[in-house]
Design an enzyme around this catalytic site. Structure first.
Site, PDB file in Angstrom:
ATOM      1  N   GLU A 131     -34.359  -1.612  37.324  1.00 16.99           N
ATOM      2  CA  GLU A 131     -34.928  -2.761  36.596  1.00 16.99           C
ATOM      3  C   GLU A 131     -34.239  -4.050  37.030  1.00 16.99           C
ATOM      4  O   GLU A 131     -33.078  -4.016  37.404  1.00 16.99           O
ATOM      5  CB  GLU A 131     -34.682  -2.589  35.082  1.00 16.99           C
ATOM      6  N   LYS A 133     -32.044  -7.232  36.457  1.00 22.13           N
ATOM      7  CA  LYS A 133     -31.063  -7.601  35.425  1.00 22.13           C
ATOM      8  C   LYS A 133     -31.373  -9.030  35.009  1.00 22.13           C
ATOM      9  O   LYS A 133     -31.107  -9.984  35.735  1.00 22.13           O
ATOM     10  CB  LYS A 133     -29.639  -7.486  35.946  1.00 22.13           C
ATOM     11  N   ASP A 135     -31.308 -12.561  33.266  1.00 23.19           N
ATOM     12  CA  ASP A 135     -30.178 -13.416  32.923  1.00 23.19           C
ATOM     13  C   ASP A 135     -30.530 -14.255  31.702  1.00 23.19           C
ATOM     14  O   ASP A 135     -30.980 -15.385  31.815  1.00 23.19           O
ATOM     15  CB  ASP A 135     -29.857 -14.299  34.136  1.00 23.19           C
ATOM     16  N   TYR A 243     -36.199  -3.561  27.138  1.00 18.85           N
ATOM     17  CA  TYR A 243     -35.726  -2.626  28.154  1.00 18.85           C
ATOM     18  C   TYR A 243     -34.913  -1.453  27.613  1.00 18.85           C
ATOM     19  O   TYR A 243     -34.519  -0.577  28.344  1.00 18.85           O
ATOM     20  CB  TYR A 243     -34.956  -3.331  29.270  1.00 18.85           C
ATOM     21  N   LYS A 331     -24.831  -6.228  40.939  1.00 14.81           N
ATOM     22  CA  LYS A 331     -24.959  -7.683  40.926  1.00 14.81           C
ATOM     23  C   LYS A 331     -25.253  -8.216  42.324  1.00 14.81           C
ATOM     24  O   LYS A 331     -24.757  -7.689  43.315  1.00 14.81           O
ATOM     25  CB  LYS A 331     -23.651  -8.313  40.436  1.00 14.81           C
ATOM     26  N   CYS A 425       7.327 -29.264  33.091  1.00 14.30           N
ATOM     27  CA  CYS A 425       6.059 -29.031  32.396  1.00 14.30           C
ATOM     28  C   CYS A 425       5.348 -30.368  32.133  1.00 14.30           C
ATOM     29  O   CYS A 425       5.953 -31.289  31.574  1.00 14.30           O
ATOM     30  CB  CYS A 425       6.327 -28.323  31.078  1.00 14.30           C
ATOM     31  N   CYS A 428       5.392 -30.944  28.033  1.00 15.91           N
ATOM     32  CA  CYS A 428       6.592 -31.198  27.229  1.00 15.91           C
ATOM     33  C   CYS A 428       7.785 -31.629  28.069  1.00 15.91           C
ATOM     34  O   CYS A 428       8.831 -31.955  27.526  1.00 15.91           O
ATOM     35  CB  CYS A 428       6.943 -29.968  26.403  1.00 15.91           C
ATOM     36  N   CYS A 443       6.582 -22.723  31.918  1.00 14.88           N
ATOM     37  CA  CYS A 443       7.307 -23.789  31.238  1.00 14.88           C
ATOM     38  C   CYS A 443       8.376 -23.113  30.390  1.00 14.88           C
ATOM     39  O   CYS A 443       8.095 -22.151  29.674  1.00 14.88           O
ATOM     40  CB  CYS A 443       6.337 -24.559  30.348  1.00 14.88           C
ATOM     41  N   CYS A 449       7.065 -26.548  23.236  1.00 12.52           N
ATOM     42  CA  CYS A 449       6.007 -27.107  24.076  1.00 12.52           C
ATOM     43  C   CYS A 449       4.708 -27.078  23.280  1.00 12.52           C
ATOM     44  O   CYS A 449       4.226 -26.008  22.905  1.00 12.52           O
ATOM     45  CB  CYS A 449       5.865 -26.294  25.360  1.00 12.52           C
TER      46      CYS A 449
HETATM   47  S1  IVH Z   1     -29.603  -2.124  29.439  1.00 11.84           S
HETATM   48  C1  IVH Z   1     -27.304   0.755  27.132  1.00 11.84           C
HETATM   49  N1  IVH Z   1     -31.260  -3.377  31.025  1.00 11.84           N
HETATM   50  O1  IVH Z   1     -27.038  -7.005  30.731  1.00 11.84           O
HETATM   51  C2  IVH Z   1     -27.965  -0.224  28.001  1.00 11.84           C
HETATM   52  N2  IVH Z   1     -29.428  -4.613  30.117  1.00 11.84           N
HETATM   53  O2  IVH Z   1     -24.252  -6.223  31.192  1.00 11.84           O
HETATM   54  C3  IVH Z   1     -27.530  -1.638  27.770  1.00 11.84           C
HETATM   55  N3  IVH Z   1     -29.400  -6.973  30.759  1.00 11.84           N
HETATM   56  O3  IVH Z   1     -26.042  -6.847  27.383  1.00 11.84           O
HETATM   57  C4  IVH Z   1     -28.291  -2.681  28.417  1.00 11.84           C
HETATM   58  N4  IVH Z   1     -31.221  -6.926  32.004  1.00 11.84           N
HETATM   59  O4  IVH Z   1     -27.932  -8.447  28.003  1.00 11.84           O
HETATM   60  C5  IVH Z   1     -30.144  -3.469  30.272  1.00 11.84           C
HETATM   61  N5  IVH Z   1     -32.822  -4.356  32.410  1.00 11.84           N
HETATM   62  C6  IVH Z   1     -31.729  -4.460  31.673  1.00 11.84           C
HETATM   63  C7  IVH Z   1     -31.020  -5.679  31.522  1.00 11.84           C
HETATM   64  C8  IVH Z   1     -29.873  -5.710  30.744  1.00 11.84           C
HETATM   65  C9  IVH Z   1     -30.232  -7.680  31.526  1.00 11.84           C
HETATM   66  C10 IVH Z   1     -28.194  -7.524  30.126  1.00 11.84           C
HETATM   67  C11 IVH Z   1     -28.043  -7.221  28.655  1.00 11.84           C
HETATM   68  C12 IVH Z   1     -26.752  -6.483  28.520  1.00 11.84           C
HETATM   69  C13 IVH Z   1     -26.030  -6.876  29.760  1.00 11.84           C
HETATM   70  C14 IVH Z   1     -25.055  -5.819  30.154  1.00 11.84           C
END
Ligand code: IVH
Length: 705
Positions: A131, A133, A135, A243, A331, A425, A428, A443, A449
């Site tokens: 899936e 990820k 943001d 998700y 990532k 420092c 201080c 320091c 301080c």
């Molecule tokens: S699954 C148990 N799926 O990433 C599974 N998370 O680093 C927990 N996130 O807190 C999360 N896309 O905010 C899942 N396709 C995706 C995601 C996803 C973004 C975020 C989510 C989570 C964070 C974890």
């Protein structure tokens, strides 16, 4: 801007008109910064700059008391409490995070690890869902009888904020699920995001109305969802995708892929880029494909997520700390940009460590505006020969603090000079010292301080430490500047000494003051030992180590007396008793010689010791309570032997640990159970000799429940 800061006029040389003009500017500017920080989740400047403005305001007010304004920032503690005006929701099933990986080798490691854990052959095809990820900001939406009844943010994973009304403003969120197979209760979780086009439109509006634009879509989404006034959320166009899931009355799917299709059929939005992958190679192609698509997507993604498809396998794989073992986030590589290094500033932390920080000409790195980067320490600056005036390469990955990875030598000005680390420092003026074994320079001012004092106070009240709500960073700095809280023990006399003044502070009010005093009263009444040990700020002691210490010494009195006895060794007053106490400390699992020395030196310092004793008089420190796990295995020591048939060794160990047991490799009189697999050998024999219970795998599984 009509109003302007006269920062360059020394206060002594100011006329009444200068002072009044600048006080007006400061009142407006600080109020604006407070709003951005506390209400919009989007600080406009860093703490140092903010503090400098407040100091400047106070200096002018001290010289011109007759010009103090009604709306003066010195009378306000900030809009901080607004933040916690959301009521809290405890997640019945915690909202977890994901472990991160960054390269393809780690993807194969992940696949192998899962197969080994489950006892499957390395070359077997293992099914995943891949899936994007997203943001944004995660949310949880509870449906009862198909109707949306409650929504929460993730918060710390255990407790989130109630954002029901705000979620209702998001068009994508169905108010009612459709279908015959919707469970009576079902919690759908996912990510609230802002589409790039909506983000650009919002920023245009912000600029048109003279408000600060958001740095990126993630901040804009978070700031828009966490609005006390849901009408503002409604004006901001937010989107969301589901998700994963939380609690539910029954589970009408047996895999992640089925789950996604099911909620889609109920009308819940699911991301269209999600793919079912037959094996690990398909994960790698997916990652590459998504990397190529990324610039053309309507929304920001910062990587991809791989999830074990089958729910029964997910259950067997379980969790490590706060992340599932069955899923991982891959990532995208960090993004880089070049900019000018304008200045190197030295920050002083809680334990006195001096950290050089680079102020750079603000630059957009992968969608985020970066104006500062960490330089780690003096060695790092020397090693990379980083100089003020250099053009530097900035790199950032996710939420990590931006780093300077190198410089562009051709662009170095001819008159540049190497950076000289200060010998005193900057806060201080105390001498800067360096432990021969450590890179960090510190320091030597200790709590005289102000920087160290304030940072230790902030640490003391922080969430994982004493967790005093209403005493956030800004309030703490304010109380310190006023001289009302100089050391942690002062917190517990705050109401008696300054209660009536605080209740009358403008922008603070009776209710917030009462909330604060109640919060202080609550922790004074009962604080678990592990929180207290973390809060007092012994260098090198994080919350995990504090927990180990609490687990071992159980009560505060026992802990302190042992630390004082062992401390005699540091003082070279060794005797048998102190050697024994030292041995006891160093033999705790994962506490090594460096940590041991830090702990003992901390308590050898008279100031620290008397402060800790004073705190112990004011706080009821509860003895450590062993894990709340109530299985029959809790607290028992288990040994596995022979070939297990129903699970792999790793799986068995993880199960035992999750049930509160300890796992040992050898049988001794301390062993409670020996689990016998096929062809058990000498360990089974030894158990018999020592009269220790031997059990089968299935009996073991029953004890885990
Ligand atoms: S699954 C148990 N799926 O990433 C599974 N998370 O680093 C927990 N996130 O807190 C999360 N896309 O905010 C899942 N396709 C995706 C995601 C996803 C973004 C975020 C989510 C989570 C964070 C974890």
């Amino acid at each position: 801007m009509l109003l302007k800061s006269n920062n360059f006029i020394p206060v002594d040389m100011m006329t009444d008109l200068d002072a009044a003009t600048e006080l007006a500017y400061l009142a407006k500017r600080i109020a604006e910064l407070n709003r951005a920080y506390y209400l919009a989740d989007d600080p406009l400047v860093d703490d140092a700059e903010y503090d400098a403005l407040r100091h400047r305001n106070e200096d002018i007010e001290a010289k011109f008391p007759h010009l103090i304004r009604k709306d003066s920032p010195s009378k306000k503690v900030g809009a901080e409490l607004a933040k916690s005006d959301f009521s809290k929701i405890t997640h019945s099933i915690p909202m977890l995070s994901l472990a991160d990986i960054f390269d393809f080798a780690e993807v194969y490691d992940f696949d192998n690890r899962l197969k080994r854990f489950l006892g499957l052959a390395d070359d077997l095809d293992f099914e995943y869902v891949a899936e994007p990820k997203l943001d944004g900001l995660s949310f949880s939406a509870l449906y009862v009888d198909k109707k949306f009844v409650r929504g929460a943010t993730r918060g710390d994973g255990q407790v989130g904020e109630d954002v029901t009304e705000n979620l209702k403003q998001i068009e994508d969120l169905p108010m009612e699920l459709v279908g015959d197979d919707v469970p009576e209760r079902v919690e759908i979780r996912g990510e609230v995001i802002m589409m790039k086009k909506d983000f650009f439109a919002l920023n245009e509006q912000q600029l048109a109305s003279k408000q600060k634009p958001f740095a990126n879509p993630r901040n804009a989404a978070a700031g828009s969802l966490r609005q006390l006034d849901p009408r503002i959320t409604k004006q901001r166009k937010l989107s969301l995708f589901g998700y994963t899931y939380g609690e539910m009355s029954y589970m009408p799917w047996s895999s992640q892929y089925e789950f996604l299709n099911k909620i889609k059929s109920w009308g819940f939005p699911v991301n269209p880029e999600i793919k079912l992958c037959k094996n690990v190679d398909e994960l790698v192609s997916y990652f590459n494909d998504m990397g190529e698509k990324r610039p053309f997507l309507d929304y920001d993604i910062d990587g991809v997520v791989y999830k074990t498809n089958k729910v029964d396998l997910q259950k067997r794989l379980g969790f490590v700390a706060r992340a599932p073992r069955w899923a991982i986030a891959h990532k995208f590589p960090p993004e880089q940009a070049k900019t000018l290094l304008e200045a190197i500033r030295i920050q002083v932390g809680r334990t006195g460590v001096l950290t050089p920080v680079a102020d750079v000409t603000p630059i957009n790195v992968g969608g985020v505006l970066v104006s500062h980067a960490t330089l780690h320490n003096d060695d790092e600056i020397k090693r990379k020969d980083i100089r003020v005036g250099d053009t530097v390469i900035i790199q950032r990955a996710g939420d990590v603090i931006p780093q300077i990875t190198g410089i562009v030598p051709e662009k170095r000005p001819s008159d540049s000079v190497p950076f000289e680390f200060p010998t005193h420092c900057p806060i201080c003026g105390s001498l800067v010292v360096q432990d021969p074994e450590q890179v960090a320079k510190r320091c030597s001012g200790g709590l005289i301080c102000p920087a160290q004092a304030v940072e230790s106070l902030k640490h003391f009240v922080s969430r994982d430490a004493m967790n005093i709500e209403g005493l956030g960073d800004r309030n703490m700095a304010f109380f310190y500047e006023k001289g009302w809280i100089k050391r942690p023990s002062d917190i517990f006399s705050l109401e008696i000494n300054y209660g009536s003044i605080i209740r009358r502070l403008e922008g603070w009010g009776n209710k917030s003051a009462e909330n604060l005093f109640n919060a202080i009263f609550k922790v004074a009444n009962e604080t678990p030992l592990e929180k207290f040990l973390f809060a007092i700020g012994i260098p090198q002691i994080g919350s995990a180590t504090a927990r180990l210490l609490a687990d071992h010494y159980v009560t505060f009195e026992n802990f302190l007396s042992k630390m004082c006895i062992a401390g005699n060794l540091v003082n070279e007053k060794a005797d048998e008793e102190s050697t024994q106490a030292y041995q006891e400390l160093i033999s705790i699992d994962s506490i090594g010689p460096i940590v041991t020395t830090e702990i003992l030196e901390f308590f050898q310092n008279e100031q620290n010791l008397s402060e800790v004793k004073l705190l112990a008089q004011k706080i009821n420190i509860l003895p450590f309570v062993k894990s709340e796990i109530t299985t029959k295995l809790a607290g028992k020591t288990v040994v596995f032997t022979g070939t297990l048939e129903h699970m792999t060794r790793n799986e068995a160990k993880a199960k035992a640990l999750a049930s509160g047991a300890k796992v040992s490799g050898s049988v001794s009189s301390k062993t409670d159970y020996v689990v016998l697999g096929a062809d058990a050998g000498s360990k089974a024999q030894k158990a018999k000799e020592l009269g220790i219970n031997t059990i089968t795998e299935l009996e073991f599984l029953e004890l885990c429940e």
